[in-house]
Design an enzyme around this catalytic site. Structure first.
Site, short mmCIF file in Angstrom:
data_model
loop_
_atom_site.label_atom_id
_atom_site.label_comp_id
_atom_site.label_asym_id
_atom_site.label_seq_id
_atom_site.Cartn_x
_atom_site.Cartn_y
_atom_site.Cartn_z
N LYS A 17 30.82 -8.95 -11.03
CA LYS A 17 31.70 -8.79 -9.87
C LYS A 17 33.03 -8.15 -10.27
O LYS A 17 33.48 -7.18 -9.66
CB LYS A 17 31.96 -10.15 -9.19
N ARG A 92 33.76 -19.02 -2.14
CA ARG A 92 32.82 -19.67 -3.06
C ARG A 92 32.23 -20.94 -2.47
O ARG A 92 31.43 -21.59 -3.12
CB ARG A 92 33.60 -20.07 -4.30
N ARG A 131 31.96 -11.57 -23.62
CA ARG A 131 33.04 -11.03 -22.77
C ARG A 131 34.39 -11.06 -23.49
O ARG A 131 34.75 -12.03 -24.15
CB ARG A 131 33.15 -11.85 -21.48
N ARG A 164 37.68 -15.98 -22.79
CA ARG A 164 38.10 -16.95 -21.78
C ARG A 164 37.72 -18.36 -22.21
O ARG A 164 36.68 -18.57 -22.83
CB ARG A 164 37.42 -16.62 -20.45
N ARG A 175 28.83 -23.80 -14.93
CA ARG A 175 29.29 -22.91 -13.84
C ARG A 175 28.10 -22.38 -13.05
O ARG A 175 28.18 -22.22 -11.82
CB ARG A 175 30.13 -21.76 -14.41
P1 AP5 Z 1 32.29 -9.73 -15.19
O1 AP5 Z 1 32.45 -8.47 -14.44
O2 AP5 Z 1 33.50 -10.38 -15.79
O3 AP5 Z 1 31.45 -10.78 -14.32
P2 AP5 Z 1 31.90 -11.64 -13.07
O4 AP5 Z 1 30.77 -11.64 -12.12
O5 AP5 Z 1 33.25 -11.20 -12.56
O6 AP5 Z 1 31.96 -13.05 -13.80
P3 AP5 Z 1 33.05 -14.20 -13.84
O7 AP5 Z 1 32.62 -15.11 -14.97
O8 AP5 Z 1 34.45 -13.66 -13.92
O9 AP5 Z 1 32.81 -14.88 -12.53
P4 AP5 Z 1 33.16 -16.25 -12.16
O10 AP5 Z 1 32.88 -16.14 -10.73
O11 AP5 Z 1 32.49 -17.36 -12.85
O12 AP5 Z 1 34.69 -16.40 -12.69
P5 AP5 Z 1 36.05 -16.42 -11.90
O13 AP5 Z 1 37.09 -15.85 -12.75
O14 AP5 Z 1 35.87 -15.91 -10.52
O15 AP5 Z 1 31.19 -9.45 -16.35
C1 AP5 Z 1 30.87 -10.44 -17.31
C2 AP5 Z 1 30.59 -9.72 -18.66
O16 AP5 Z 1 29.44 -8.90 -18.54
C3 AP5 Z 1 31.73 -8.79 -19.11
O17 AP5 Z 1 31.84 -8.89 -20.51
C4 AP5 Z 1 31.26 -7.38 -18.69
O18 AP5 Z 1 31.76 -6.38 -19.54
C5 AP5 Z 1 29.73 -7.51 -18.80
N1 AP5 Z 1 29.01 -6.74 -17.80
C6 AP5 Z 1 29.31 -6.63 -16.47
N2 AP5 Z 1 28.40 -5.86 -15.83
C7 AP5 Z 1 27.49 -5.50 -16.78
C8 AP5 Z 1 26.29 -4.70 -16.75
N3 AP5 Z 1 25.86 -4.14 -15.60
N4 AP5 Z 1 25.60 -4.54 -17.90
C9 AP5 Z 1 26.03 -5.11 -19.05
N5 AP5 Z 1 27.16 -5.88 -19.16
C10 AP5 Z 1 27.88 -6.06 -18.03
O19 AP5 Z 1 36.27 -18.00 -11.75
C11 AP5 Z 1 36.60 -18.81 -12.86
C12 AP5 Z 1 36.93 -20.22 -12.37
O20 AP5 Z 1 38.06 -20.17 -11.46
C13 AP5 Z 1 35.83 -20.92 -11.56
O21 AP5 Z 1 34.89 -21.55 -12.42
C14 AP5 Z 1 36.67 -21.90 -10.73
O22 AP5 Z 1 37.05 -23.03 -11.49
C15 AP5 Z 1 37.91 -21.11 -10.40
N6 AP5 Z 1 37.81 -20.36 -9.13
C16 AP5 Z 1 37.88 -19.01 -8.97
N7 AP5 Z 1 37.73 -18.67 -7.68
C17 AP5 Z 1 37.56 -19.82 -7.00
C18 AP5 Z 1 37.33 -20.13 -5.63
N8 AP5 Z 1 37.23 -19.16 -4.69
N9 AP5 Z 1 37.18 -21.43 -5.28
C19 AP5 Z 1 37.28 -22.42 -6.19
N10 AP5 Z 1 37.48 -22.20 -7.51
C20 AP5 Z 1 37.63 -20.91 -7.92
#
Ligand code: AP5
Length: 223
Positions: A17, A92, A131, A164, A175
């Site tokens: 994402k 979410r 990552r 991270r 997660r």
């Molecule tokens: P990346 O693009 O970083 O993936 P992502 O889908 O953004 O994954 P996240 O882990 O950031 O999502 P998340 O939803 O768990 O975390 P968030 O920060 O929102 O890609 C991942 C890796 O793969 C990278 O190394 C990239 O280079 C590689 N990659 C990408 N695409 C690829 C491809 N096509 N091929 C090969 N490699 C690829 O949330 C973190 C925490 O914050 C949550 O656990 C929660 O505690 C809190 N939080 C955030 N938002 C909320 C909310 N709305 N409500 C409640 N809590 C929240």
């Protein structure tokens, strides 16, 4: 002029994402609103929100709905969101999706796209373990799949890349279970509104990006 783009990205942790949102930011000049990045900034700055969020995020659980709803409500009315925005990691829960609907209605805005990136669990664990993250710019890289030009440095800001705190295999698996229990119903919520477009997130970054751009361009042409 094209209509404003109001895009939601759905998908498991590591689905790509953030990676795809960044590429759309560069192409369309609209901001990426990542609740994860905003919460990590709040932790870094030591704000009250950051203090509430830190332990919850390190465990891999969700921060309370009221906290993220307020962050997004304050953000979408800012000037840089006038041409649109990309929501990454929000909503979410179904309560967050309902809150967003209300905010959009209050500001006379429509959602234009709900993009769902589909990946399997093994891909997620492999991606998260490699990552690399730029804390200030929020850019993401991968040691093998998407390496920075200079090892350990962000291509754009030059800042030091870090891992991270929530990317250990144990927390990533937790997660994923939180995603299945609390976030998967959000997809059903938007399926009922006929808004979801699904993409195979296991493909190369550029392939996924090409498919997303094609979906946006075709909707803009039809509008
Ligand atoms: P990346 O693009 O970083 O993936 P992502 O889908 O953004 O994954 P996240 O882990 O950031 O999502 P998340 O939803 O768990 O975390 P968030 O920060 O929102 O890609 C991942 C890796 O793969 C990278 O190394 C990239 O280079 C590689 N990659 C990408 N695409 C690829 C491809 N096509 N091929 C090969 N490699 C690829 O949330 C973190 C925490 O914050 C949550 O656990 C929660 O505690 C809190 N939080 C955030 N938002 C909320 C909310 N709305 N409500 C409640 N809590 C929240």
């Amino acid at each position: 002029m094209n209509n404003p783009l109001h895009i939601i990205f759905l998908g498991a942790p590591g689905a790509g994402k953030g990676t795809q949102a960044q590429k759309l930011v560069e192409k369309y000049g609209i901001p990426q609103l990542s609740t994860g990045n905003m919460l990590r900034e709040a932790i870094e700055e030591g704000t009250e929100v950051g203090k509430q969020a830190q332990e919850v995020m390190n465990r891999g659980d969700l921060v309370p709905d009221s906290v993220v709803l307020k962050i997004i409500a304050d953000r979408i009315v800012q000037d840089d969101c006038q041409k649109g925005f990309i929501l990454d990691g929000f909503p979410r829960t179904v309560a967050q999706a309902e809150g967003l609907d209300q905010m959009m209605a209050d500001n006379s805005l429509d959602l234009t796209h709900v993009f769902c990136l589909n990946v399997n669990d093994d891909v997620v664990v492999e991606r998260q373990s490699g990552r690399l993250f730029a804390p200030k710019s929020g850019r993401v890289y991968h040691e093998k799949n998407n390496p920075p030009k200079v090892a350990g440095k962000c291509d754009v800001t030059g800042e030091e890349l870090v891992k991270r705190d929530d990317d250990s295999e144990e927390v990533v698996r937790h997660r994923l279970s939180v995603y299945r229990e609390q976030t998967a119903p959000v997809k059903d919520y938007y399926l009922k509104q006929g808004l979801v477009q699904e993409f195979n997130g296991c493909q190369e970054v550029e392939t996924v990006f090409g498919e997303l751009v094609a979906a946006i361009e075709s909707a803009q042409a039809a509008a």
